[in-house]
Design a protein around this motif. Sequence first.
Motif, PDB file in Angstrom:
ATOM      1  N   GLY A 167       0.912  -1.015   0.201  1.00 27.38           N
ATOM      2  CA  GLY A 167      -0.064   0.172   0.057  1.00 27.38           C
ATOM      3  C   GLY A 167       0.601   1.734   0.276  1.00 27.38           C
ATOM      4  O   GLY A 167       2.257   1.113   0.540  1.00 27.38           O
ATOM      5  N   ILE A 168       0.228   2.321  -0.696  1.00 27.73           N
ATOM      6  CA  ILE A 168       0.525   3.544  -0.978  1.00 27.73           C
ATOM      7  C   ILE A 168       0.704   4.608   0.807  1.00 27.73           C
ATOM      8  O   ILE A 168       2.290   4.925   0.797  1.00 27.73           O
ATOM      9  CB  ILE A 168       0.587   4.498  -2.108  1.00 27.73           C
ATOM     10  CG1 ILE A 168       0.733   5.789  -1.928  1.00 27.73           C
ATOM     11  CG2 ILE A 168      -1.026   4.590  -1.429  1.00 27.73           C
ATOM     12  CD1 ILE A 168       1.046   6.140  -3.631  1.00 27.73           C
ATOM     13  N   CYS A 169       0.319   3.647   1.171  1.00 25.41           N
ATOM     14  CA  CYS A 169      -0.427   4.505   2.477  1.00 25.41           C
ATOM     15  C   CYS A 169       1.559   4.522   3.768  1.00 25.41           C
ATOM     16  O   CYS A 169       2.066   5.610   4.612  1.00 25.41           O
ATOM     17  CB  CYS A 169      -1.442   3.821   3.663  1.00 25.41           C
ATOM     18  SG  CYS A 169      -2.721   5.192   2.751  1.00 25.41           S
ATOM     19  N   THR A 170       1.819   3.322   3.269  1.00 25.80           N
ATOM     20  CA  THR A 170       2.882   2.700   4.655  1.00 25.80           C
ATOM     21  C   THR A 170       4.100   3.157   4.235  1.00 25.80           C
ATOM     22  O   THR A 170       4.601   4.429   4.927  1.00 25.80           O
ATOM     23  CB  THR A 170       2.891   1.417   3.861  1.00 25.80           C
ATOM     24  OG1 THR A 170       1.820   0.632   4.667  1.00 25.80           O
ATOM     25  CG2 THR A 170       4.543   1.018   5.074  1.00 25.80           C
ATOM     26  N   LEU A 171       4.527   3.923   2.459  1.00 27.04           N
ATOM     27  CA  LEU A 171       5.125   4.665   2.047  1.00 27.04           C
ATOM     28  C   LEU A 171       5.426   5.149   2.354  1.00 27.04           C
ATOM     29  O   LEU A 171       6.756   6.740   2.253  1.00 27.04           O
ATOM     30  CB  LEU A 171       5.710   3.954   0.979  1.00 27.04           C
ATOM     31  CG  LEU A 171       5.927   2.790   0.128  1.00 27.04           C
ATOM     32  CD1 LEU A 171       6.100   2.261  -1.412  1.00 27.04           C
ATOM     33  CD2 LEU A 171       7.316   2.011   1.071  1.00 27.04           C
ATOM     34  N   GLU A 172       4.491   6.146   1.907  1.00 28.99           N
ATOM     35  CA  GLU A 172       4.372   8.135   2.016  1.00 28.99           C
ATOM     36  C   GLU A 172       4.226   8.249   4.134  1.00 28.99           C
ATOM     37  O   GLU A 172       4.632   9.478   4.592  1.00 28.99           O
ATOM     38  CB  GLU A 172       2.900   8.724   1.953  1.00 28.99           C
ATOM     39  CG  GLU A 172       2.265   8.652   0.935  1.00 28.99           C
ATOM     40  CD  GLU A 172       1.118   9.045   0.194  1.00 28.99           C
ATOM     41  OE1 GLU A 172       0.274   8.719   1.339  1.00 28.99           O
ATOM     42  OE2 GLU A 172       0.910   9.177  -1.074  1.00 28.99           O
ATOM     43  N   ALA A 173       4.007   7.251   4.878  1.00 29.04           N
ATOM     44  CA  ALA A 173       4.316   7.312   6.153  1.00 29.04           C
ATOM     45  C   ALA A 173       5.750   7.238   6.707  1.00 29.04           C
ATOM     46  O   ALA A 173       6.716   8.565   7.361  1.00 29.04           O
ATOM     47  CB  ALA A 173       3.343   6.081   7.073  1.00 29.04           C
ATOM     48  N   SER A 174       6.895   6.169   5.993  1.00 27.54           N
ATOM     49  CA  SER A 174       7.832   6.740   6.018  1.00 27.54           C
ATOM     50  C   SER A 174       8.289   7.714   5.877  1.00 27.54           C
ATOM     51  O   SER A 174       9.600   8.554   5.697  1.00 27.54           O
ATOM     52  CB  SER A 174       9.148   5.467   5.717  1.00 27.54           C
ATOM     53  OG  SER A 174       8.637   4.956   3.713  1.00 27.54           O
ATOM     54  N   ARG A 175       7.827   8.723   4.372  1.00 30.81           N
ATOM     55  CA  ARG A 175       8.832   9.663   4.020  1.00 30.81           C
ATOM     56  C   ARG A 175       8.306  10.716   4.637  1.00 30.81           C
ATOM     57  O   ARG A 175       8.956  11.401   4.865  1.00 30.81           O
ATOM     58  CB  ARG A 175       7.803   9.840   2.453  1.00 30.81           C
ATOM     59  CG  ARG A 175       8.330   8.515   1.559  1.00 30.81           C
ATOM     60  CD  ARG A 175       9.410   8.713   1.441  1.00 30.81           C
ATOM     61  NE  ARG A 175      10.609   9.869   0.247  1.00 30.81           N
ATOM     62  CZ  ARG A 175       9.915  10.591  -0.688  1.00 30.81           C
ATOM     63  NH1 ARG A 175       9.709   9.707  -1.398  1.00 30.81           N
ATOM     64  NH2 ARG A 175      10.970  11.329  -0.494  1.00 30.81           N
ATOM     65  N   SER A 176       7.103  10.717   5.452  1.00 38.32           N
ATOM     66  CA  SER A 176       6.286  11.571   6.133  1.00 38.32           C
ATOM     67  C   SER A 176       7.249  11.795   7.541  1.00 38.32           C
ATOM     68  O   SER A 176       7.527  13.236   7.858  1.00 38.32           O
ATOM     69  CB  SER A 176       4.974  11.958   6.390  1.00 38.32           C
ATOM     70  OG  SER A 176       4.323  10.386   7.317  1.00 38.32           O
TER      71      SER A 176
END
Length: 353
Positions: A55-64
Amino acid sequence: YGPVQTLLRAIFGWESALDYWFPNIRSLWGAIAILALVSYPYVYLLARLAFLEQGICTLEASRSLGCNPWQSFSRVALPLARPAIAAGLALVMMETLNDFGTVQYFGVNTFTTGIYSTWFGFGERQGATQLAAFLMIFVFLLVVLERWSRRQAKFYQSSSPQQNLPRYQLRGLRAIGALAFCLFPFLLGFLVPASYLLYLTVSYAQEVKNNNFFQLASHSLILSFLTAAIALVIGLILVYGQRLSRQPLTSFAVRVTSMGYAIPGSVIAVGVLIPAGNFDNWLAGWWERIWGVNIGLLLSGTIAVLVYAYLVRFLAVAIGSLEGSLGKIKPTLDDAARSLGKTPTQILWQVHT
């Protein structure tokens, strides 16, 4: 003696190996290179599917949280894909341990060549069987060790993988390097050998036609589709049964079922044919004593025995891919479906598939 060195000698006028240096292909490193080029799709296909399902949300959380793209990959995406990568590595390991033609052609002594030498060279079938059994135990211990190392690591997806991930446009040397890196295994592992095989097929088209090529090809296709369908069904039953029971004995049975991929093909053939022949002889003798009619051999030499041998050999491929996919689905999803009155079969077909 291959086309590469022949072309080099023709261009530069070299006459013997003393005139130039070329890496020794028939060596341990040459066999490793060839086996890596033909086996990497096992890891690539499973890893690609695992990355696409993230899922994209997991990767976006790591970027945030301050991770750059490489840190998001190494700390988040790669651990999430670890079960699928481990399944692909297990298949490559078993394929390499089972291989006989490549290592024999390259003059490398391995466990498999020792089994063949013991069997056909010395006539020691029992000794060869013991070596094959030891090979299975060795592979089983490696797989168990890998699973034990991630016994507490459970990775599930909580967001939809359908959202598009951000793409990075490479330019200049980076684009050329990425293209070359991705093209290299495809070129040497598939395109070059496939082109050469196609050249040989066209050059000897008449001989191919006279040898009932299309009839033999149709038999191979029928066997492959039939075996693949049965392997998919059996693998799904085993993996889903392991998910439902969660008992060590069930997991042990699934692991043992997957070990056939490491056994040399001839060992599987003899291991299947001998019991089938003994059963046929017993059944024929019993039938003749009771009814006075000799029914002959019912299993030996039939497609049923051949498909069974293929299943013993390739069931690990189906189990590995299915286990990698089902392992990323949260057990709470099953619990929610049960609370809505769904049976395990309905959960499998209406939720997981």
